[in-house]
Write a protein that holds these residues in place. Sequence first.
Motif, PDB file in Angstrom:
ATOM      1  N   LEU A  40       0.831  -1.215   0.000  1.00  0.00           N
ATOM      2  CA  LEU A  40       0.000   0.000   0.000  1.00  0.00           C
ATOM      3  C   LEU A  40       0.861   1.259   0.000  1.00  0.00           C
ATOM      4  CD1 LEU A  40      -2.819  -0.855   2.589  1.00  0.00           C
ATOM      5  CD2 LEU A  40      -2.813  -1.173   0.102  1.00  0.00           C
ATOM      6  N   GLY A  41       0.439   2.241  -0.779  1.00  0.00           N
ATOM      7  CA  GLY A  41       1.155   3.515  -0.819  1.00  0.00           C
ATOM      8  C   GLY A  41       0.551   4.525   0.133  1.00  0.00           C
ATOM      9  N   GLY A  42       1.263   5.621   0.352  1.00  0.00           N
ATOM     10  CA  GLY A  42       0.767   6.708   1.208  1.00  0.00           C
ATOM     11  C   GLY A  42       0.887   6.371   2.681  1.00  0.00           C
ATOM     12  N   ASN A  43       0.476   7.346   3.479  1.00  0.00           N
ATOM     13  CA  ASN A  43       0.495   7.182   4.938  1.00  0.00           C
ATOM     14  C   ASN A  43      -0.958   7.182   5.393  1.00  0.00           C
ATOM     15  OD1 ASN A  43       1.306   7.277   7.686  1.00  0.00           O
ATOM     16  ND2 ASN A  43       1.162   9.520   7.686  1.00  0.00           N
ATOM     17  N   VAL A  44      -1.637   6.060   5.133  1.00  0.00           N
ATOM     18  CA  VAL A  44      -3.096   6.056   5.306  1.00  0.00           C
ATOM     19  C   VAL A  44      -3.590   5.003   6.293  1.00  0.00           C
ATOM     20  CG1 VAL A  44      -3.586   7.076   3.035  1.00  0.00           C
ATOM     21  CG2 VAL A  44      -3.398   4.587   3.249  1.00  0.00           C
ATOM     22  N   ILE A  45      -2.695   4.284   6.938  1.00  0.00           N
ATOM     23  CA  ILE A  45      -3.160   3.269   7.890  1.00  0.00           C
ATOM     24  C   ILE A  45      -3.146   3.868   9.301  1.00  0.00           C
ATOM     25  CG2 ILE A  45      -2.731   0.960   8.841  1.00  0.00           C
ATOM     26  CD1 ILE A  45      -3.811   1.000   5.907  1.00  0.00           C
ATOM     27  N   MET A  46      -4.290   3.785   9.940  1.00  0.00           N
ATOM     28  CA  MET A  46      -4.472   4.450  11.236  1.00  0.00           C
ATOM     29  C   MET A  46      -3.615   3.825  12.315  1.00  0.00           C
ATOM     30  SD  MET A  46      -6.019   6.931  12.666  1.00  0.00           S
ATOM     31  CE  MET A  46      -7.065   7.427  11.309  1.00  0.00           C
ATOM     32  N   ASP A  47      -2.887   4.694  13.007  1.00  0.00           N
ATOM     33  CA  ASP A  47      -2.176   4.292  14.224  1.00  0.00           C
ATOM     34  C   ASP A  47      -2.171   5.530  15.133  1.00  0.00           C
ATOM     35  OD1 ASP A  47      -0.333   5.984  13.089  1.00  0.00           O
ATOM     36  OD2 ASP A  47       1.111   4.410  12.576  1.00  0.00           O
ATOM     37  N   ASP A  48      -1.529   5.429  16.270  1.00  0.00           N
ATOM     38  CA  ASP A  48      -1.592   6.541  17.231  1.00  0.00           C
ATOM     39  C   ASP A  48      -1.089   7.839  16.611  1.00  0.00           C
ATOM     40  OD1 ASP A  48      -2.584   4.812  19.038  1.00  0.00           O
ATOM     41  OD2 ASP A  48      -0.722   4.575  20.203  1.00  0.00           O
ATOM     42  N   ARG A  49      -0.032   7.697  15.831  1.00  0.00           N
ATOM     43  CA  ARG A  49       0.588   8.886  15.274  1.00  0.00           C
ATOM     44  C   ARG A  49      -0.293   9.561  14.215  1.00  0.00           C
ATOM     45  NH1 ARG A  49       6.719   9.708  13.516  1.00  0.00           N
ATOM     46  NH2 ARG A  49       6.306  11.716  12.560  1.00  0.00           N
ATOM     47  N   LEU A  50      -0.838   8.744  13.310  1.00  0.00           N
ATOM     48  CA  LEU A  50      -1.694   9.321  12.268  1.00  0.00           C
ATOM     49  C   LEU A  50      -2.953   9.920  12.910  1.00  0.00           C
ATOM     50  CD1 LEU A  50      -2.143   9.869   9.267  1.00  0.00           C
ATOM     51  CD2 LEU A  50      -3.189   7.607   9.060  1.00  0.00           C
ATOM     52  N   TYR A  51      -3.461   9.246  13.926  1.00  0.00           N
ATOM     53  CA  TYR A  51      -4.639   9.777  14.624  1.00  0.00           C
ATOM     54  C   TYR A  51      -4.318  11.151  15.232  1.00  0.00           C
ATOM     55  CZ  TYR A  51      -8.407  10.291  17.985  1.00  0.00           C
ATOM     56  OH  TYR A  51      -9.466  10.782  18.697  1.00  0.00           O
ATOM     57  N   ARG A  52      -3.156  11.232  15.850  1.00  0.00           N
ATOM     58  CA  ARG A  52      -2.749  12.507  16.458  1.00  0.00           C
ATOM     59  C   ARG A  52      -2.595  13.589  15.384  1.00  0.00           C
ATOM     60  NH1 ARG A  52       3.156  12.301  17.962  1.00  0.00           N
ATOM     61  NH2 ARG A  52       3.187  13.013  15.812  1.00  0.00           N
ATOM     62  N   ASP A  53      -1.941  13.252  14.277  1.00  0.00           N
ATOM     63  CA  ASP A  53      -1.700  14.257  13.236  1.00  0.00           C
ATOM     64  C   ASP A  53      -3.009  14.717  12.581  1.00  0.00           C
ATOM     65  OD1 ASP A  53       0.946  13.987  13.804  1.00  0.00           O
ATOM     66  OD2 ASP A  53       1.464  12.849  11.992  1.00  0.00           O
ATOM     67  N   LEU A  54      -3.899  13.772  12.347  1.00  0.00           N
ATOM     68  CA  LEU A  54      -5.161  14.146  11.684  1.00  0.00           C
ATOM     69  C   LEU A  54      -6.062  14.932  12.631  1.00  0.00           C
ATOM     70  CD1 LEU A  54      -5.887  10.926   9.564  1.00  0.00           C
ATOM     71  CD2 LEU A  54      -5.113  13.165   8.744  1.00  0.00           C
ATOM     72  N   THR A  55      -6.037  14.567  13.908  1.00  0.00           N
ATOM     73  CA  THR A  55      -6.825  15.317  14.889  1.00  0.00           C
ATOM     74  C   THR A  55      -6.327  16.758  14.970  1.00  0.00           C
ATOM     75  OG1 THR A  55      -7.186  13.285  16.102  1.00  0.00           O
ATOM     76  CG2 THR A  55      -7.608  15.305  17.303  1.00  0.00           C
ATOM     77  N   ALA A  56      -5.007  16.918  14.996  1.00  0.00           N
ATOM     78  CA  ALA A  56      -4.441  18.278  15.059  1.00  0.00           C
ATOM     79  C   ALA A  56      -4.787  19.054  13.781  1.00  0.00           C
ATOM     80  CB  ALA A  56      -2.921  18.197  15.241  1.00  0.00           C
ATOM     81  N   TRP A  57      -4.773  18.369  12.647  1.00  0.00           N
ATOM     82  CA  TRP A  57      -5.122  19.029  11.372  1.00  0.00           C
ATOM     83  C   TRP A  57      -6.574  19.502  11.397  1.00  0.00           C
ATOM     84  CZ3 TRP A  57      -8.638  17.006   7.708  1.00  0.00           C
ATOM     85  CH2 TRP A  57      -8.670  17.674   6.485  1.00  0.00           C
ATOM     86  N   VAL A  58      -7.456  18.656  11.894  1.00  0.00           N
ATOM     87  CA  VAL A  58      -8.874  19.048  11.990  1.00  0.00           C
ATOM     88  C   VAL A  58      -9.017  20.248  12.928  1.00  0.00           C
ATOM     89  CG1 VAL A  58     -11.153  18.335  12.850  1.00  0.00           C
ATOM     90  CG2 VAL A  58      -9.805  16.764  11.432  1.00  0.00           C
ATOM     91  N   GLU A  59      -8.397  20.154  14.088  1.00  0.00           N
ATOM     92  CA  GLU A  59      -8.502  21.242  15.075  1.00  0.00           C
ATOM     93  C   GLU A  59      -8.034  22.563  14.463  1.00  0.00           C
ATOM     94  OE1 GLU A  59      -9.879  21.219  17.936  1.00  0.00           O
ATOM     95  OE2 GLU A  59      -9.976  19.125  18.578  1.00  0.00           O
ATOM     96  N   LYS A  60      -7.017  22.488  13.623  1.00  0.00           N
ATOM     97  CA  LYS A  60      -6.460  23.712  13.057  1.00  0.00           C
ATOM     98  C   LYS A  60      -7.329  24.291  11.932  1.00  0.00           C
ATOM     99  CE  LYS A  60      -2.397  25.506  10.754  1.00  0.00           C
ATOM    100  NZ  LYS A  60      -1.229  25.163   9.996  1.00  0.00           N
ATOM    101  N   HIS A  61      -7.876  23.430  11.095  1.00  0.00           N
ATOM    102  CA  HIS A  61      -8.485  23.923   9.850  1.00  0.00           C
ATOM    103  C   HIS A  61     -10.005  23.966   9.836  1.00  0.00           C
ATOM    104  CE1 HIS A  61      -4.784  24.071   7.425  1.00  0.00           C
ATOM    105  NE2 HIS A  61      -4.413  22.982   8.071  1.00  0.00           N
ATOM    106  N   TYR A  62     -10.691  23.321  10.776  1.00  0.00           N
ATOM    107  CA  TYR A  62     -12.141  23.168  10.632  1.00  0.00           C
ATOM    108  C   TYR A  62     -12.925  24.194  11.435  1.00  0.00           C
ATOM    109  CZ  TYR A  62     -11.982  18.607   8.217  1.00  0.00           C
ATOM    110  OH  TYR A  62     -11.795  17.597   7.315  1.00  0.00           O
ATOM    111  N   ARG A  63     -14.073  24.570  10.883  1.00  0.00           N
ATOM    112  CA  ARG A  63     -15.023  25.390  11.635  1.00  0.00           C
ATOM    113  C   ARG A  63     -15.917  24.477  12.475  1.00  0.00           C
ATOM    114  NH1 ARG A  63     -17.243  30.245   7.685  1.00  0.00           N
ATOM    115  NH2 ARG A  63     -15.182  30.973   7.033  1.00  0.00           N
ATOM    116  N   ASP A  64     -16.463  25.047  13.548  1.00  0.00           N
ATOM    117  CA  ASP A  64     -17.383  24.234  14.349  1.00  0.00           C
ATOM    118  C   ASP A  64     -18.834  24.637  14.084  1.00  0.00           C
ATOM    119  OD1 ASP A  64     -17.515  26.614  15.650  1.00  0.00           O
ATOM    120  OD2 ASP A  64     -16.626  25.902  17.529  1.00  0.00           O
TER     121      ASP A  64
END
Length: 445
Positions: free
Chosen positions: A384-408
């Motif tokens: 598999l290509g990319g960094n797309v398999i969920m683990d603690d690190r990807l969860y942390r990075d994606l959560t931080a990305w959402v917190e930074k870019h999303y409206r509530d």
Amino acid sequence: MSAVEANFDGLIGPTHNYAGLSPGNIASADNALQVSNPKEAALQGLAKMKRLADLGLVQGVLPPHPRPHLPTLRALGFTGSDREIITAAANQAPAVLRNLYAASPMWTANAATIAPSADSADRRLHITPANLAAMFHRSIEPETTGRVLKAIFADEKLFAHHRALPGGAQFGDEGAANHNRFCGDYGDPGLHLYVYGRKAFDKGAAPKKFPARQTFEASAAIARLHQLEQSRVHFVQQNPKAIDAGAFHNDVLAVANKNVFFYHQEAFEDPAALTKTLQDKAPNIGLHFIEVPKAAVSLEDAIKSYLFNSQLISLPGSDKMTLILPREAGETASTNAYLESLISSNQPIGGLEFLELRQSMRNGGGPACLRLRVVLTGEERAALGGNVIMDDRLYRDLTAWVEKHYRDKVTPEDLADPDFAGESLAALDALTGILKLGPVFEFQR
Ligand code: SUG
């Protein structure tokens, strides 16, 4: 060949909103023009992915698509800068703009149909993005979906990619939401059940009130493209009554895992005939049917609660299966009572987990809508290509990305705001850095 079933969930995009775009999808119609919370939506989706990864499953993530979809607005005659296009579309064609803002790629059960390599003649894993021709806001998904899936399933020796089916409504294809695969172990040869809503070229039973999105002709084409053995394929019509009651995809009323089929009595017109045919076609699988009687759970409650839009999963080391359900299934009296009786009886389903997915549920998207199942051998998984398999690190990075870019908070009026459009596209540009998929979006090419 040993294999696992991975789930690829759609990451909920920053423009998640309630626009009432899907006739026949009752939740979408009922919640039209409500205020949405994209941040909460995305965090709910990520929590689901993290939970499944923590349970020991292979959990992947597929990115949202760029919305608003400026290339379609340009194709429809809007010109000028991005900001000018949004403003002109908001004034002249607000309904069109609403369609091009939909975060609907989150429901990856509709992204594509997959055939595991164990089942195809050339022993490759086959992928066909769904054309989603039935709804305009979804018909713009397949191109990006195809590019994303090619970036992840990149090795042509292992993975065969097909183009979305041609044509319009006659080949309406809604992907894996109308497809189930039965098997012993995941790596064993499977039996494929394609459920269609209507036949396009033959007169026959069809729903009267709401659209039947999946056609028989489309399902038959997918089975051919994926090089499945005919004796291991069955096509059955979804009960038109169920579509008219709001089951716009079969996965609203049925879910399979390995040898178990869990479905509502009214999902199919003649369930006894269906189960007999499936048994006859694959006597070696030892199929086990759990039919939920309408006397226990009405069609209306099944659709309202999304009881069947759950994920039926096999946990490593457990011989009983677990249902991953939306919280609504525990809050509806009839489905809750049914579930209690189910797990106290001697059935292959022994565990229940309820997830909070209300933001997606309000648009008619439960746990099963949010995931695309892909059976993978060890070799395929390693490729598999990319960094797309969920683990603690990807969860942390994606959560931080959402917190930074999303409206509530997103109101229908926000869709006219060029700043909101710009923010959403910038968020996606940043996301490709995290998921390492390369330039999969048009605006990056
Ligand atoms: O296609 N809702 C999606 C929900 C898809 C659910 N998928 C499965 N059952 N597999 C649909 O109807 C609503 C968007 C809106 O109204 O804003 C929407 O597209």
